[in-house]
Design an enzyme around this catalytic site. Sequence first.
Site, mmCIF file in Angstrom:
data_model
loop_
_atom_site.group_PDB
_atom_site.id
_atom_site.type_symbol
_atom_site.label_atom_id
_atom_site.label_comp_id
_atom_site.label_asym_id
_atom_site.label_seq_id
_atom_site.Cartn_x
_atom_site.Cartn_y
_atom_site.Cartn_z
ATOM 1 C CG ASP A 305 -2.145 1.337 1.283
ATOM 2 O OD1 ASP A 305 -2.369 2.198 0.069
ATOM 3 O OD2 ASP A 305 -2.715 0.801 1.713
ATOM 4 C CD GLU A 307 -2.635 5.341 0.644
ATOM 5 O OE1 GLU A 307 -2.671 6.372 1.491
ATOM 6 O OE2 GLU A 307 -3.067 4.493 1.291
ATOM 7 C CE1 TYR A 375 -10.324 4.207 0.384
ATOM 8 C CE2 TYR A 375 -11.763 2.188 -1.076
ATOM 9 C CZ TYR A 375 -10.382 2.580 -0.243
ATOM 10 O OH TYR A 375 -9.610 1.884 0.246
#
Length: 530
Positions: A305, A307, A375
Amino acid sequence: MSRIKWHLTAAAAAAAALTLGIVAAPAGAAATPTAEFTKTQDWGTGWEGKYTVRNGGTTALTGWKVEFDLPSGSAVTSAWDSTMSKSGNHYTFTNLGWNGTIAAGATASFGFNGSGGGAPTGCKLNGAPCTGGTTPPTTTTPPTTTTPPTTTTPPTTTPPPAGGQKVVGYFAEWGVYGRGYHVKNIETSGSAAKLTHINYAFGNVTNGRCAIGDSYADYEKAYTAADSVDGVADTWDQPLRGSFNQLRKLKAKHPGLKVIWSFGGWTWSGGFTQAAQNPAAFADSCYSLVEDPRWADVFDGIDVDWEYPNACGLTCDSSGPQAFKNVVSALRARFGTGNLVTAATTADGSAGGKIDATDYAAAAPYLDWIMPMTYDFFGAFNPQGPTAPHSPLTSYSGIPQQGFSTADAIAKFKSKGVPAAKLLLGVGFYGRGWTGVTQSAPGGSATGAAPGTYEPGIEDYKVLKNTCPPTGTVGGTSYSYCGNNWWSYDTPATIAGKRAWAKQQGLGGSFFWELSGDTGNGELITALAR
């Protein structure tokens, strides 16, 4: 994840047509355009419908508008692959840019979710009866012909691509504190039986290495019999406790369930820049940690993950467009084919945005699947607004930023060569909201973040469904206006619409952030896994 701690050949053209929901018309279609309604699902309290617009003429149909009425007590709650408007019980659906032109002998479709027991009546297509006006069909269709007649088109090109069955849910390690959400809750809510995979979030990435995120929550916390998955209390001298041991017990109850350890997240992604300087060493450190003998049987792989690679999140990275591929290829080499290697990624589908900053297509062969975080597109991190749904399925008139929608993100990944079957649909089990808002419709100004239980501007679905129920839908998701607060979040109905869209797109399944946002009986995961 933006969250707390948290060239065309003929064959290619045919595949592209499938992606748009456009298929060859079967023999016997009417000589004028028609629109046919099908109820594709019914779950008691609601249903899912579909209209197929068929061009039976000899020239292309440019633009379409389908209208119908619903009886009192029935309503359309969300729609996709079209723009919807309503006046009383009269609904109008018009094409989007990509599905407005229908070639002669082809079809396009749109779908929607409905409530109540009624069905559409008085259907009109571009102002004429949906049955094709006064032009009779060229064949008579017996009532049983829901199965398409035999044509010369190969069967692999006529149906829409089949969607995958993965349902991946994140479990946040810090939920065992203030939220009081434990692995046992995954079982008692009925969610464990609906999940295919759990992502345990998060492991840390520091100094270019994988590291433990919270040792107490992970493997030290002692569970009482009442809080344990199997009703057996931990003892002081057992070698593994905490959530890791509870996950082991959960897997024993659900042998097909897989658990993946997710590393990074919004707070801990900064370490990936250093990891990208020596991917092999990073992969070795991760393998040693995930396969630690104390919990090697708990985990079935690793999730990245980051980012965001070669872009900015909490920190900025300039490792280059190949850095992400270098990291995941090293992980695949170290973990082998017997373990899962997955990734959560940006969903920024804007021109020159975060998807464009990294060569995700080069990384895809090394990953079992990719989870675009569709989202957190909009929220009170822009405190004055404008108000906008944080997880729109499609774009809509007035959206603050083009490219910020699920459909745009998926289309961008596909255009770069990432296979649809390797992409999962992302859903948030929470809402984002503003306060100081004076209008119900999206696009209003605000004065700041709406109050939230754990953080301003964010609230769980299980709370919002009661405190601020939906008052409208836009872009395939819902919004609510209560007092001077404006929230957006997904509901079982809008999730059903997203799920149907993902199936039409041929995606590999879905994932969500995160388990504790759902109700105690798992309303959202039930809708997602239906």
